[in-house]
Each structure stands twice: as C-alpha cells, then as structure tokens.
Write a protein that holds these residues in place. Structure first.
Motif, short mmCIF file in Angstrom:
data_model
loop_
_atom_site.label_atom_id
_atom_site.label_comp_id
_atom_site.label_asym_id
_atom_site.label_seq_id
_atom_site.Cartn_x
_atom_site.Cartn_y
_atom_site.Cartn_z
N ASP A 27 0.87 -1.28 0.12
CA ASP A 27 0.05 -0.27 -0.06
C ASP A 27 0.81 1.39 -0.12
OD1 ASP A 27 0.78 0.65 2.71
OD2 ASP A 27 -1.06 -0.05 3.45
N GLU A 28 0.27 2.49 0.13
CA GLU A 28 0.76 3.71 -0.05
C GLU A 28 1.91 3.87 1.16
OE1 GLU A 28 -3.02 3.94 2.16
OE2 GLU A 28 -2.57 3.34 -0.07
N GLU A 29 1.61 3.18 2.39
CA GLU A 29 2.60 3.22 3.49
C GLU A 29 3.69 2.37 3.46
OE1 GLU A 29 0.10 3.01 7.25
OE2 GLU A 29 -1.16 4.30 6.21
N GLY A 30 3.85 1.29 2.29
CA GLY A 30 4.94 0.61 2.08
C GLY A 30 4.54 -0.80 3.06
N LYS A 31 3.45 -0.89 3.35
CA LYS A 31 2.89 -2.19 4.13
C LYS A 31 2.21 -3.31 3.16
CE LYS A 31 4.05 -0.70 8.30
NZ LYS A 31 4.60 -1.28 9.38
N SER A 32 2.50 -4.36 3.55
CA SER A 32 1.76 -5.45 2.68
C SER A 32 0.22 -5.40 3.19
CB SER A 32 2.45 -6.94 2.99
OG SER A 32 1.51 -7.79 2.35
N VAL A 33 -0.61 -5.66 1.88
CA VAL A 33 -2.21 -5.84 2.08
C VAL A 33 -2.71 -7.05 1.21
CG1 VAL A 33 -2.65 -3.56 2.73
CG2 VAL A 33 -2.55 -4.17 0.43
N PRO A 34 -3.61 -7.72 1.65
CA PRO A 34 -4.24 -8.95 0.83
C PRO A 34 -4.88 -8.03 -0.31
CG PRO A 34 -4.84 -9.03 3.02
CD PRO A 34 -4.08 -7.92 3.07
N ILE A 35 -5.03 -8.47 -1.49
CA ILE A 35 -5.96 -7.90 -2.67
C ILE A 35 -6.90 -8.67 -2.90
CG2 ILE A 35 -3.89 -6.29 -3.30
CD1 ILE A 35 -3.31 -8.09 -5.55
N LYS A 36 -6.88 -9.86 -2.33
CA LYS A 36 -8.04 -11.02 -2.56
C LYS A 36 -8.78 -11.08 -1.37
CE LYS A 36 -6.88 -12.24 -6.78
NZ LYS A 36 -7.70 -12.40 -8.10
N GLU A 37 -10.09 -11.12 -1.48
CA GLU A 37 -11.07 -11.50 -0.26
C GLU A 37 -10.70 -12.83 -0.03
OE1 GLU A 37 -13.50 -9.75 1.62
OE2 GLU A 37 -12.74 -7.94 0.81
N ASP A 38 -11.03 -13.76 -1.02
CA ASP A 38 -10.78 -15.21 -0.85
C ASP A 38 -9.38 -15.48 -1.73
OD1 ASP A 38 -12.75 -15.73 1.14
OD2 ASP A 38 -14.09 -15.37 -0.39
N ILE A 39 -8.77 -16.53 -1.32
CA ILE A 39 -7.58 -16.99 -2.12
C ILE A 39 -8.18 -18.29 -2.89
CG2 ILE A 39 -5.59 -18.09 -2.20
CD1 ILE A 39 -4.96 -16.70 0.72
N ALA A 40 -7.93 -18.05 -4.29
CA ALA A 40 -8.55 -19.01 -5.10
C ALA A 40 -7.42 -20.23 -4.87
CB ALA A 40 -8.12 -18.67 -6.72
N ASN A 41 -8.23 -21.63 -5.06
CA ASN A 41 -7.41 -22.78 -4.89
C ASN A 41 -6.15 -22.94 -5.59
OD1 ASN A 41 -9.42 -23.73 -3.07
ND2 ASN A 41 -10.60 -24.81 -4.51
N ASP A 42 -6.15 -22.35 -6.66
CA ASP A 42 -4.92 -22.50 -7.45
C ASP A 42 -3.75 -21.43 -6.90
OD1 ASP A 42 -6.45 -20.25 -8.55
OD2 ASP A 42 -5.43 -20.42 -10.62
N LEU A 43 -4.09 -20.50 -6.14
CA LEU A 43 -3.08 -19.86 -5.52
C LEU A 43 -2.64 -20.09 -4.06
CD1 LEU A 43 -4.68 -16.23 -6.89
CD2 LEU A 43 -2.67 -17.56 -7.72
N LEU A 44 -3.30 -21.06 -3.48
CA LEU A 44 -3.07 -21.16 -1.95
C LEU A 44 -1.64 -21.77 -1.95
CD1 LEU A 44 -6.35 -23.33 -0.96
CD2 LEU A 44 -5.31 -21.21 -0.01
N GLU A 45 -1.04 -22.57 -2.67
CA GLU A 45 0.33 -22.80 -2.54
C GLU A 45 1.39 -21.79 -2.49
OE1 GLU A 45 4.02 -25.88 -4.43
OE2 GLU A 45 1.68 -26.06 -4.94
N SER A 46 1.15 -20.71 -3.64
CA SER A 46 1.91 -19.59 -3.76
C SER A 46 1.67 -18.61 -2.58
CB SER A 46 1.35 -19.05 -4.94
OG SER A 46 2.34 -17.95 -5.19
N ALA A 47 0.43 -18.43 -2.04
CA ALA A 47 0.20 -17.64 -0.89
C ALA A 47 0.70 -18.22 0.38
CB ALA A 47 -1.28 -17.56 -0.72
N GLN A 48 0.92 -19.52 0.31
CA GLN A 48 1.42 -20.36 1.61
C GLN A 48 2.94 -20.05 1.50
OE1 GLN A 48 -0.22 -22.00 4.39
NE2 GLN A 48 1.82 -21.90 5.41
N ASP A 49 3.54 -20.03 0.50
CA ASP A 49 4.91 -19.81 0.09
C ASP A 49 5.37 -18.44 0.62
OD1 ASP A 49 5.46 -22.36 -0.79
OD2 ASP A 49 5.45 -21.57 -2.75
N ALA A 50 4.25 -17.43 0.30
CA ALA A 50 4.49 -16.22 0.77
C ALA A 50 4.27 -16.15 2.15
CB ALA A 50 3.52 -15.09 0.04
#
Length: 62
Positions: A27-50
């Motif tokens: 975000d504008e303060e340089g902090k992380s923000v989630p941009i998805k309400e729900d994580i799609a199944n195909d992104l779960l592994e990548s989100a877990q890696d993050a």
C-alpha cells in the motif's frame, strides 16, 4: 481461505508481493495488504509460500 497481514509487524520488505502478487500488494505506506477477499485454490500454494517466506511472520492464512 483468506490472507491476513499484521500491519504492526509488517516491515514492508515486499517478499510476499514478489512471491504471490496475485494475493499480496504493497500500500501507500509501504505495508503489505491482501488484495483478494478469498484466495483461489490455484493460488493457495503460492500464498502459503509467501506466508512462509515472511521474515517477521506477519502473514496468516485461515
């Protein structure tokens, strides 16, 4: 599943956004923000890696 970021803990290193830009952004303060309400199944592994790669453990996925 949803991603949450503890903004008080986040140091703004951008590791999460670099690992999974489909779920995390900075975000504008340089902090992380989630941009998805729900994580799609195909992104779960990548989100877990993050989450696992966060140096200050500011990310949780529930």
């Amino acid at each position: 599943m949803k991603a949450f970021v503890d903004r008080d803990t986040c140091i703004g290193c951008e590791a999460c956004a670099g690992t999974c830009p489909e779920v995390f952004s900075m975000d504008e303060e340089g902090k992380s923000v989630p941009i998805k309400e729900d994580i799609a199944n195909d992104l779960l592994e990548s989100a877990q890696d993050a989450k696992d790669g966060c140096p200050v453990s500011a990310i949780s996925i529930d």
